[in-house]
Structures are given as structure tokens and as C-alpha cells.
Design a protein around this motif. Structure first.
Motif, PDB file in Angstrom:
ATOM      1  N   PHE B 169       0.818  -1.217   0.000  1.00  0.00           N
ATOM      2  CA  PHE B 169       0.000   0.000   0.000  1.00  0.00           C
ATOM      3  C   PHE B 169       0.849   1.264   0.000  1.00  0.00           C
ATOM      4  O   PHE B 169       0.327   2.352  -0.229  1.00  0.00           O
ATOM      5  CB  PHE B 169      -0.938   0.022   1.222  1.00  0.00           C
ATOM      6  CG  PHE B 169      -1.998  -1.044   1.178  1.00  0.00           C
ATOM      7  CD1 PHE B 169      -1.835  -2.222   1.886  1.00  0.00           C
ATOM      8  CD2 PHE B 169      -3.137  -0.887   0.408  1.00  0.00           C
ATOM      9  CE1 PHE B 169      -2.791  -3.231   1.847  1.00  0.00           C
ATOM     10  CE2 PHE B 169      -4.107  -1.887   0.355  1.00  0.00           C
ATOM     11  CZ  PHE B 169      -3.933  -3.049   1.073  1.00  0.00           C
ATOM     12  N   GLU B 174      -1.769   4.921   4.130  1.00  0.00           N
ATOM     13  CA  GLU B 174      -2.413   4.739   2.835  1.00  0.00           C
ATOM     14  C   GLU B 174      -3.352   3.536   2.871  1.00  0.00           C
ATOM     15  O   GLU B 174      -4.431   3.563   2.270  1.00  0.00           O
ATOM     16  CB  GLU B 174      -1.357   4.574   1.737  1.00  0.00           C
ATOM     17  CG  GLU B 174      -1.908   4.368   0.341  1.00  0.00           C
ATOM     18  CD  GLU B 174      -2.857   5.455  -0.140  1.00  0.00           C
ATOM     19  OE1 GLU B 174      -2.729   6.614   0.324  1.00  0.00           O
ATOM     20  OE2 GLU B 174      -3.746   5.141  -0.959  1.00  0.00           O
ATOM     21  N   THR B 177      -6.484   4.729   4.510  1.00  0.00           N
ATOM     22  CA  THR B 177      -7.260   5.554   3.579  1.00  0.00           C
ATOM     23  C   THR B 177      -8.056   4.690   2.613  1.00  0.00           C
ATOM     24  O   THR B 177      -9.247   4.920   2.388  1.00  0.00           O
ATOM     25  CB  THR B 177      -6.312   6.492   2.796  1.00  0.00           C
ATOM     26  OG1 THR B 177      -5.637   7.340   3.719  1.00  0.00           O
ATOM     27  CG2 THR B 177      -7.069   7.328   1.781  1.00  0.00           C
ATOM     28  N   GLN B 178      -7.392   3.678   2.060  1.00  0.00           N
ATOM     29  CA  GLN B 178      -8.077   2.814   1.089  1.00  0.00           C
ATOM     30  C   GLN B 178      -9.157   1.970   1.754  1.00  0.00           C
ATOM     31  O   GLN B 178     -10.223   1.726   1.182  1.00  0.00           O
ATOM     32  CB  GLN B 178      -7.057   1.899   0.397  1.00  0.00           C
ATOM     33  CG  GLN B 178      -6.190   2.624  -0.607  1.00  0.00           C
ATOM     34  CD  GLN B 178      -5.361   1.671  -1.450  1.00  0.00           C
ATOM     35  OE1 GLN B 178      -5.773   0.555  -1.739  1.00  0.00           O
ATOM     36  NE2 GLN B 178      -4.176   2.118  -1.850  1.00  0.00           N
TER      37      GLN B 178
END
Lengths: 232, 300
Positions: B169, B174, B177-178
Motif C-alpha cells: 500500500f 495509505e 485511507t483505502q
């Protein structure tokens, strides 16, 4: 907010549908969920030329083609705008349909009670989020249908009345394209604060606040004439 | 017989969190019934299905009904982030109803002898699910969900899991966030997941190197194995051959009493305060070691 669509005000107080629908649910459902559909719809059509000037009824018909942002939020806005009008404080409306709609219900379902049972069964038979509709099919007959998430029967290409996993027909439905003139929200947000998992209790209680005056009017003026109910 | 037993054990990619590893019999004999057996925690790697079906039949014992395992903590243990009230309804009513309903559906049928995973896979029916699927999938998903959380959870993963998250990631932030984007954009009801999406060759290759250097796929790109996915309603990525590591329920019933329409706030709290990274790490380790065993079996 920008854009052409606006959150319509409720025609009654937040607490007016108590005890069947609680004030907190009305507050979050209208001011939270519906308001978000409106603002996200405006975002989705912003700068998109033709989409920005379409009436909601027309946008709804092309919504699936236009992608998930338009589909979900256009559906959410149309569905909820009419939903508030399907309801009224208990005592302010007739408690059963009369006139042409009464005749149509008796003809298509046998009796009002049988219609109610079929409609409640369809509500209980939806898996996941969605709506249950009463509408007029192309041959003029009444039919109960369901849609998933914020879809509605106006949308070209919509999947009607199927279990979200198996594709089986939802009980009490026919899988026919209809002009809807009455609908019930079976998303959990419609009832969870007061009823939690007891959704059949909610479906039964809801009939206490159904605005049959308005629904008869929708049937007479629009659906029976093969017209979708317009909204601002 | 020993070889047969090894095949059957090796054929199940175990995603059992640390707290359940002690009940070893619950995995090896395919037993998924009985209180506390962690129903739904054995995950089947798609590529091994052929040998597994034969092996499981050989060791399966007759069963009667599925039970509802309790979460691995008290119903009030996740307060204030997820209320006792929510757990009482979510586990005590929703999850229980899926169990009761599946039991009614399978009474007198051959599925009475299946493990939960077998019911999930069979009822998924390669993409045209049968009426058992919604209940079976939801039982599996909810058990996996309770085991994905713990009191005083949250924080960050470490060790091999963190290395793989950073690799696949870019960073832990991150990934978060995803993961939250998946939860936010799963419109209607459903789930967000962290899964392993390997091809068998890449998995084996990585195990053989014994290092954490990135494995390259045939195009020369780093073979990513971790991924965030989202599923609607009762669907579980097990049916696609993914190995789930973590899940977050985004059906409204999961958060509505505590957060109402504020799904983003719920997801923040889930990640920051509730995720049981120990369980996620254990699931990763189990998946890695299982593939290794399979590798040995194939070469013998």
C-alpha cells in the motif's frame, strides 16, 4: 448548497409521526441521509451540461447509465422526496384507499388486507438495503415490486424484485416494470433507532402513518395515466 | 493415512486468530460446531479445492446444527467505541438469526454434515448463489468480524504484516485511507476487507526466498499480495479464493445505534480503537505456513 436540487422541507414536525416513527429517526433520515443524497447529486451533475438542467424524473430514467454517483444519489433524492409525502401524522388522512385506488386494490389483491399482507411480505423479503413499491404496470394492473439500494422502477435497466444474492423473486412481487406511486424504505436507517432488528414490527406500524389521501391522488393524477410522479 | 491427514490439514488455510489457535482439533478435523469453536474461521484456498474436497470427506464427522459462538470478549468490552447495546442486537439478534435461519434451511439435507465454509462455498455455487448463501455468508462474516476486534484495540500492525502493508500500500496510512474508502463507497449494505490475493506461484516463490524482498511477477512488476476489497450484502471474498485478514461490517445495523448516519466516524473509530492487529497477524502467519505445508505435500 449549489446546483439545481434542494432538500424539500417536511410538511410536518419531526415528532409528528410518533410513536410509529420516532423524531430522532426523522431528524437523521431527512436532515442526514436525504440531505446528503441531494448534495452528492448536485456534486455529481455539476458541470455536466445537460445533466444539470434535467428534471429529476428524467434524470432518474437515465441514472444507471450515468454511473454510480448519479444513480445512487438521484435515486436517493427522488425516493425520499416522495417518501415524506407518502406519510402524514396519524389522524390527518383517511386510513384506507378510496375511489379508483380502492377498486384497483380489491381487483388486483382481493382486498386491502391481502394487499397489506403481500406488501409486508415483500418488505420482509428484501435482503440488504432497498425499497418496496406499489405501482401500475404497463397493462394497467397494480403490482408490488422491489429495488435494491436507492434504485427505483423509473431507472432504465433496473433490476426488479430479485433477492440480492440468489436472484430469486422476492415474495409477493412479479418482476414487472411499474410506475410507482407508493413506496416503503427498507434500509435499516429507516427504522433502526426505534426498532433495531424488529423490522416486521416497523413494517406493521408504518401503516398508521400512510397518507392515503395523497397516495390516491398520486394514483388518480399520475400513475393510472402512465405518468411518473414529478418532483421539483 | 498420515499422508492423507497431512493433505487435509494442509488444505485448509487457517485464518484463526491467536485466541482460537489452542483449539487445534476444531481446525484439523474440520469441526466448526460447538460453542467457542470459532465457526467460520477456516478459509479455503481456491487452488487447493480439488484435493481438499476429497480430504475433508475422509475426515468429516456427522454434524447436526450450527451454533452461535460468542465474541471473544464480553458484550460491553468494546465500550465506548461500540456499545453493549449494539453488541446485544448485532450479535444477540442479527448474528443469531442467521444461525437459526441456516439451521432451519439445512435441516434434513446433506449440508447438515458440512462445515460452515463448505456451505458458504457450495451455496455460492460459482456465482449463482442458492438460498443458503445469505445466511451462511453472514454467519461466517460476523464471526470473522467479532474476531477482528478487541478491547483496547487499534494502534498499528507490526512485523511481517506491517512490512507487507508498507510494500503493497505504500504505508499504513495509505492502507487506512483505502480501507475507509472501501467502507464509504460500499453503497447500501456490505463489508470492507483486507485480504491476501496471491497467485499460488507468487506465494510459493515468496516463501522459498524466505526473505521479505519483493517478489516479481512474470511482467517484472512487484507481485502485490495484500489488497483492500469491498463486498455487498452477504458476500465474502472467500468465494473468490482470497484469504481474508480483516473485515469491517458496514451494514447500517453495525453502527447506527452508536453513530447513526456517521459511517466515516464509525470507520475511524474501528481502525483507531477496535482492530485486533494480533488476530490479523496470526491469520497472515497461518496463511503463510499453510501454503508452505502444501508446497511440501506437492513435492513429496
Amino acid at each position: 448548497m449549489g446546483g439545481p436540487f434542494k432538500l424539500p422541507p417536511l410538511l410536518y414536525d419531526m415528532g409528528a409521526l410518533e410513536p410509529y416513527i420516532d423524531a430522532m429517526t426523522m431528524k437523521v433520515h431527512h436532515g442526514g441521509h436525504h440531505a446528503t443524497y441531494v448534495s452528492k447529486l448536485n456534486d455529481a451533475i455539476k458541470g455536466k451540461g445537460e445533466l444539470e438542467s434535467m428534471k429529476l424524473v428524467d434524470l432518474s430514467q437515465t441514472a444507471i447509465k450515468m454511473g454510480p454517483a448519479v444513480r445512487n444519489n438521484c435515486g436517493g433524492h427522488y425516493n425520499h422526496t416522495l417518501f415524506w409525502t407518502y406519510m402524514a401524522p396519524k389522524g390527518s388522512s383517511i386510513t384506507k384507499p378510496t375511489g379508483n385506488l380502492q377498486a384497483a386494490i380489491d381487483k388486483n389483491f382481493g382486498s386491502f388486507d391481502q394487499f397489506q399482507t403481500a406488501f409486508n411480505n415483500a418488505c420482509a423479503g428484501v435482503f440488504g438495503s432497498g425499497w418496496v413499491w406499489l405501482g401500475v404496470a404497463e397493462d394497467g394492473r397494480l403490482s408490488i415490486e422491489t429495488t435494491a439500494n436507492q434504485d427505483n422502477p423509473l431507472m432504465d435497466g433496473v433490476v426488479l424484485s430479485q433477492n440480492t444474492a440468489t436472484g430469486d423473486r422476492v415474495p409477493g412481487t412479479n418482476g414487472r416494470k411499474i410506475i410507482p406511486f407508493m413506496g416503503q424504505d427498507v434500509w435499516e436507517h429507516a427504522y433502526y433507532l426505534k426498532y433495531q432488528n424488529r423490522k416486521t414490527e416497523y413494517f406493521a406500524a408504518w401503516w398508521n402513518v400512510v397518507n392515503w389521501n395523497k397516495i390516491c391522488e398520486y394514483y388518480d393524477q399520475y400513475a393510472s395515466k402512465k405518468l411518473y410522479i414529478p418532483v421539483a | 493415512m498420515a499422508a492423507m491427514a497431512a493433505t487435509s490439514a494442509a488444505s485448509l488455510a487457517v485464518s484463526t486468530p491467536a485466541g482460537f489457535l489452542s483449539s487445534s482439533s476444531s481446525v484439523l478435523d474440520g469441526g466448526q460446531r460447538g460453542a467457542g469453536a470459532g465457526a467460520g474461521t477456516a478459509v479455503i484456498v481456491q487452488q487447493q479445492r480439488r484435493s481438499r474436497h476429497v480430504a475433508l470427506r475422509a475426515v468429516a464427522s456427522p454434524r447436526a446444527e450450527f451454533e452461535l459462538p460468542p465474541p471473544p470478549y464480553e458484550l460491553d468490552a468494546l465500550e465506548p467505541h461500540m456499545s453493549k447495546n449494539t453488541l446485544e442486537f448485532h450479535w444477540g439478534k442479527h448474528h443469531r438469526a442467521y444461525v437459526d435461519n441456516l439451521n432451519k434451511q439445512i435441516a434434513g439435507t446433506e449440508e447438515e454434515r458440512y462445515s460452515l465454509e463448505e456451505v458458504v462455498l457450495k451455496s455460492y455455487n460459482n456465482g449463482t448463489p442458492t438460498p443458503l448463501f445469505n445466511n451462511a455468508g453472514q454467519i461466517w462474516n460476523h464471526t470473522f468480524f467479532w474476531e477482528s476486534m478487541k478491547p483496547a484495540g487499534g494502534g498499528a500492525p507490526k512485523g511481517k504484516l506491517l512490512q507487507l502493508i508498507n510494500r503493497d500500500f505504500g504505508s499504513f496510512d495509505e492502507f487506512k485511507t483505502q480501507f475507509k474508502a472501501a467502507g464509504a463507497t460500499q453503497f447500501g449494505s456490505g463489508w470492507a476487507w483486507l485480504v491476501i490475493k496471491p497467485s499460488l506461484e507468487e506465494w510459493i516463490a515468496q516463501r522459498q526466498t524466505g526473505s521479505d524482498e519483493p517478489v516479481k511477477d512474470k511482467d517484472g512488476n512487484i507481485a502485490k499480495s495484500l489488497a483492500v476489497v469491498k463486498t455487498p450484502n452477504a458476500v465474502t471474498p472467500v468465494v473468490w479464493g482470497d484469504v481474508p485478514l480483516l473485515t469491517m461490517d458496514v451494514w447500517e445495523h453495525a453502527y447506527y445505534l452508536d453513530y447513526q448516519n456517521r459511517r466515516p466516524a464509525y470507520m475511524d473509530v474501528f481502525l483507531d480503537q477496535l482492530v485486533n492487529w494480533d488476530a490479523v497477524e496470526a491469520r497472515l502467519e497461518a496463511a503463510l505456513s499453510t501454503v508452505n505445508l502444501t508446497q511440501q505435500t506437492f513435492t513429496s
